[in-house]
Design a protein around this motif. Structure first.
Motif, PDB file in Angstrom:
ATOM      1  N   LEU A 115       0.836  -1.200   0.000  1.00 53.06           N
ATOM      2  CA  LEU A 115       0.000   0.000   0.000  1.00 53.06           C
ATOM      3  C   LEU A 115       0.875   1.257   0.000  1.00 53.06           C
ATOM      4  O   LEU A 115       0.575   2.247  -0.683  1.00 53.06           O
ATOM      5  N   VAL A 116       1.980   1.195   0.747  1.00 51.70           N
ATOM      6  CA  VAL A 116       2.941   2.305   0.731  1.00 51.70           C
ATOM      7  C   VAL A 116       3.553   2.440  -0.661  1.00 51.70           C
ATOM      8  O   VAL A 116       3.684   3.545  -1.213  1.00 51.70           O
ATOM      9  N   GLY A 117       3.926   1.281  -1.249  1.00 52.39           N
ATOM     10  CA  GLY A 117       4.529   1.316  -2.576  1.00 52.39           C
ATOM     11  C   GLY A 117       3.577   1.850  -3.625  1.00 52.39           C
ATOM     12  O   GLY A 117       3.977   2.639  -4.504  1.00 52.39           O
ATOM     13  N   ALA A 118       2.299   1.446  -3.565  1.00 56.91           N
ATOM     14  CA  ALA A 118       1.313   1.930  -4.537  1.00 56.91           C
ATOM     15  C   ALA A 118       1.140   3.441  -4.422  1.00 56.91           C
ATOM     16  O   ALA A 118       1.006   4.149  -5.435  1.00 56.91           O
ATOM     17  N   THR A 119       1.167   3.945  -3.191  1.00 57.44           N
ATOM     18  CA  THR A 119       1.082   5.392  -2.990  1.00 57.44           C
ATOM     19  C   THR A 119       2.290   6.085  -3.608  1.00 57.44           C
ATOM     20  O   THR A 119       2.168   7.149  -4.242  1.00 57.44           O
ATOM     21  N   GLY A 120       3.477   5.473  -3.446  1.00 55.70           N
ATOM     22  CA  GLY A 120       4.686   6.047  -4.047  1.00 55.70           C
ATOM     23  C   GLY A 120       4.617   6.077  -5.557  1.00 55.70           C
ATOM     24  O   GLY A 120       5.038   7.056  -6.192  1.00 55.70           O
ATOM     25  N   PHE A 121       4.075   5.004  -6.161  1.00 55.22           N
ATOM     26  CA  PHE A 121       3.912   4.992  -7.618  1.00 55.22           C
ATOM     27  C   PHE A 121       2.942   6.089  -8.063  1.00 55.22           C
ATOM     28  O   PHE A 121       3.158   6.782  -9.059  1.00 55.22           O
ATOM     29  N   ALA A 126       9.898   9.251  -4.867  1.00 52.93           N
ATOM     30  CA  ALA A 126      11.057   8.377  -4.698  1.00 52.93           C
ATOM     31  C   ALA A 126      11.278   8.013  -3.221  1.00 52.93           C
ATOM     32  O   ALA A 126      11.573   6.850  -2.907  1.00 52.93           O
ATOM     33  N   PRO A 127      11.149   8.941  -2.262  1.00 56.97           N
ATOM     34  CA  PRO A 127      11.335   8.554  -0.862  1.00 56.97           C
ATOM     35  C   PRO A 127      10.373   7.454  -0.414  1.00 56.97           C
ATOM     36  O   PRO A 127      10.775   6.528   0.301  1.00 56.97           O
ATOM     37  N   LEU A 128       9.100   7.547  -0.812  1.00 58.83           N
ATOM     38  CA  LEU A 128       8.153   6.491  -0.441  1.00 58.83           C
ATOM     39  C   LEU A 128       8.540   5.153  -1.073  1.00 58.83           C
ATOM     40  O   LEU A 128       8.449   4.094  -0.438  1.00 58.83           O
ATOM     41  N   LEU A 129       8.990   5.194  -2.319  1.00 52.38           N
ATOM     42  CA  LEU A 129       9.367   3.951  -3.001  1.00 52.38           C
ATOM     43  C   LEU A 129      10.649   3.371  -2.407  1.00 52.38           C
ATOM     44  O   LEU A 129      10.798   2.145  -2.307  1.00 52.38           O
ATOM     45  N   TYR A 130      11.589   4.217  -2.030  1.00 55.38           N
ATOM     46  CA  TYR A 130      12.787   3.719  -1.340  1.00 55.38           C
ATOM     47  C   TYR A 130      12.402   3.099   0.006  1.00 55.38           C
ATOM     48  O   TYR A 130      12.946   2.052   0.402  1.00 55.38           O
ATOM     49  N   ALA A 131      11.470   3.734   0.722  1.00 53.77           N
ATOM     50  CA  ALA A 131      11.000   3.183   1.996  1.00 53.77           C
ATOM     51  C   ALA A 131      10.344   1.823   1.791  1.00 53.77           C
ATOM     52  O   ALA A 131      10.554   0.878   2.567  1.00 53.77           O
ATOM     53  N   CYS A 132       9.544   1.712   0.724  1.00 53.73           N
ATOM     54  CA  CYS A 132       8.893   0.436   0.415  1.00 53.73           C
ATOM     55  C   CYS A 132       9.933  -0.633   0.086  1.00 53.73           C
ATOM     56  O   CYS A 132       9.799  -1.796   0.477  1.00 53.73           O
ATOM     57  N   THR A 133      10.976  -0.241  -0.646  1.00 54.30           N
ATOM     58  CA  THR A 133      12.051  -1.181  -0.975  1.00 54.30           C
ATOM     59  C   THR A 133      12.696  -1.722   0.294  1.00 54.30           C
ATOM     60  O   THR A 133      12.936  -2.931   0.423  1.00 54.30           O
ATOM     61  N   PHE A 134      12.981  -0.821   1.239  1.00 50.65           N
ATOM     62  CA  PHE A 134      13.588  -1.246   2.507  1.00 50.65           C
ATOM     63  C   PHE A 134      12.646  -2.181   3.261  1.00 50.65           C
ATOM     64  O   PHE A 134      13.069  -3.220   3.798  1.00 50.65           O
TER      65      PHE A 134
END
Length: 655
Positions: A115-121, A126-134
């Motif tokens: 859900l965090v990653g979808a919000t980042g997309f 980029a910060p949200l997607l990096y957070a999702c990656t971690f």
């Protein structure tokens, strides 16, 4: 739904529970839900990572502060970081709690992360997607020890190789599917969106797919049967630094297991070097577009998947560590050939599409090298995983796996640093491949020098499967744990090698001291820790030392094999048994397992007849022989007469 825990079974009992094929596990509840849970998790990791990488590479303008040239390495580093930081804690958690419950918790966590990653997309953040990656790295860190500790707890010993093969195959197929899906989804609507406002359809599709796969994975995890914790009273040390050091020391306590962990970590170093180079290899060396990267990854994934599946057939459902050297040889051979194949390519006027690439004959050599390199990687990895699972103490098996994840992450980081250093020094991608393949020879030779058991099993496996087709009869009577004395008739010079190749465990052979004078056999049996013995009239001190060594080996829980005849048969018939075996049992009363070899008499390794009895024609290569194993006999019931009669019955009329 049946929620009863799977009952614990002894290794001896589990050794007897065979199955028709490893694929039958996919129909059983103790394996199938867990397989699909880990499959979907691995696929989702790659849908997200490849989608993220593709978006920031081809739509960099939408992601402020992101360098498309370094983003792939940064994403990999962020994903790997939790393995270094939290693997030790994850190992403790997997040992302390029900692994099925942990699987469900992890998959619920995955939904929240996506859900965090979808919000980042959606927001191009980029910060949200990096957070999702971690956080996805955290997800995989926690699930890793659960995955590899679950298998030995729910599969029988003879299913471990097949189960690990399916998991390895499934993981790389999932990586391949995730790569394809992530790349395709990221490209949807990219051209139409252009540089204007709005969110490209690809970003929406990626977010929806990641959430959907996570939900399906959570549903699959609901069917994983309860799996009792191996150490429920464990007190968790939440300090990752001290616990990481403790886990590495714990793994170091078993030398063979620890070196197997290093062997697996080296495979991740080797694989990461190749996989991370595919984009540049396709563009700069093969002069091909990004679609060819998928073809390269497909060949790599299919190769390691096939190799993982073939392990069960090649090892005959045993943990055959002789396949590990075979795997390392193939990895180096085809890695080196890939270097030469990369320098034999025709020039291309433009970046080739997939169809154009496949239309060039020289490119098929590159694909074949990648496929075979990966297939031998499957031969290498599956037995090592099964060996670690079988020889680790159940009470801290998950922490051993956690130590493996820590080492894997460190080796992958070193791999990236080596590749960057070589690139900065002007070494091209083929040169990096060659360097890695040559390093593989050095590392393999070093590990096999430290643990000769790998190389000895390889030599025995190759020799036996080159000259003979061996049929095993009741091999389950060889105990998988604990001390025992094996007794067998003595037909040829390779009896011990045949038994070594077919035994699920290392064996200490009692050998005539003169055989150690042979350069090859002496080297083999010295490294196999064979026990030299001499008749009392030749060397009484060595005879006593041999009995003492047998007692020490049995006290350590080893298997000791004796040929009670004391010499090779000259006629094909059994010689009278001598009293050495009863002397060993007098000092160490352990079970005795009678065995018989039939079919070796008349082979090139048996003695010529010196009596008037006719000698059978010498058998050709790949001739049939049988190793028959009888039921163990209690030490207080052993007599020489009974042993000889039992071995004679097992051998039968065929010599």
């Amino acid at each position: 739904m049946n929620d009863r825990p799977i009952p614990a079974t002894s290794d001896a009992t589990r050794e007897r529970t065979g199955h028709a094929s490893q694929f039958t596990l996919l129909r059983e509840r103790r394996f199938a839900p867990f397989f699909w849970t880990q499959f979907l998790g691995a696929m989702n990791d790659n849908v997200f990572k490849i989608g993220f990488t593709s978006l920031v590479t081809y739509q960099a303008a939408r992601f402020s502060g992101v360098d498309p040239k370094t983003v792939a390495f940064l994403i990999s580093a962020i994903f790997i970081a939790p393995f270094v930081l939290f693997s030790a804690t994850a190992g403790q958690i997997a040992d302390k709690y029900d692994k099925a419950m942990l699987a469900r918790w992890v998959k619920t966590f995955e939904i929240a992360v996506m859900l965090v990653g979808a919000t980042g997309f959606w927001l191009h953040s980029a910060p949200l997607l990096y957070a999702c990656t971690f956080l996805m790295g955290v997800h995989s860190t926690v699930f890793g020890p659960v995955k590899y500790a679950y298998l030995p707890q729910n599969l029988s010993t003879d299913e471990l190789v097949g189960g690990n093969g399916l998991v390895e195959m499934g993981t790389f197929v999932a990586i391949l599917l995730g790569t394809i899906i992530g790349g395709v989804a990221a490209g949807i609507g990219a051209t139409d969106a252009g540089a204007g406002g709005g969110t490209p359809a690809g970003a929406v599709w990626l977010g929806a797919l990641c959430i959907g796969v996570a939900i399906v994975g959570r549903v699959a995890s609901a069917f994983v049967p309860p799996c009792a914790p191996s150490q429920p009273g464990l007190r968790i040390n939440w300090n990752p630094v001290s616990e990481t050091w403790r886990n590495l020391r714990l793994a170091h306590g078993n030398r063979t297991v620890f070196l197997s962990l290093l062997g697996i970590s080296w495979l991740w170093f080797f694989g990461a070097t190749f996989l991370s180079s595919f984009f540049n290899f396709a563009k700069d060396v093969l002069s091909a577009d990004s679609g060819v990267v998928t073809v390269l990854l497909a060949m790599f994934s299919l190769g390691i998947g096939l190799g993982s599946l073939l392990c069960e057939r090649l090892s005959r459902r045993r943990i055959e560590i002789g396949l590990v050297p075979l795997g390392s040889i193939g990895m180096s051979v085809f890695g080196i050939d890939l270097f030469f194949a990369s320098h034999a390519l025709p020039a291309a006027p433009h970046l080739l599409s997939v169809g154009e690439f496949l239309g060039v004959a020289a490119h098929w050599r590159v694909l074949a090298d990648l496929f075979l390199l990966a297939m031998f990687g499957g031969f290498y990895s599956v037995p090592l995983y099964a060996l670690i699972q079988s020889r680790s103490e159940p009470s801290h098996r998950a922490r051993i796996i956690a130590a493996n994840n820590i080492l894997n992450a460190l080796f992958m980081i070193v791999s990236a640093l080596m590749a960057m250093a070589l690139s900065n020094a002007g070494v091209g991608i083929p040169g990096i491949f060659l360097t890695t393949a040559l390093l593989n020879i050095v590392v393999a030779a070093y590990i096999y020098t430290l643990v000769p058991e790998f190389l000895l099993r390889f030599i025995a496996w190759v020799l036996v499967h080159t000259f003979y087709r061996v049929r095993l009869v009741h091999a389950e009577h060889i105990p998988v744990k604990g001390p025992a004395v094996l007794v067998c008739n003595h037909v040829s010079y390779v009896d011990a090698i045949v038994i070594m190749a077919e035994s699920p465990r290392p064996i200490r052979f009692v050998m005539d001291h003169q055989i150690f004078r042979n350069p090859f056999l002496g080297w083999v049996f010295r490294h196999a820790k064979a026990i030299p013995i001499a008749p009392a009239h030749e060397d009484a001190a060595q005879l006593t030392a041999a009995y003492d060594a047998c007692a020490a080996a049995l006290a350590d829980g080893d298997l000791v094999c004796i040929f009670p005849e004391g010499k090779l048969t000259k006629t094909g018939d059994m010689n009278p048994f001598r009293h050495g075996v009863t002397e060993v049992l007098r000092r160490s009363p352990v079970p005795v397992v009678p065995m018989a070899l039939r079919g070796l008499w008349g082979s090139v390794f048996s003695r010529g007849a010196v009596s008037d009895q006719p000698r059978p024609a010498r058998r050709a290569l790949a001739s049939r022989l049988t190793l028959a194993v009888g039921e163990p006999i209690a030490p207080d019931e052993v007599t020489l007469e009974r042993l000889q009669e039992t071995v004679a019955e097992l051998r039968g009329a065929r010599r």
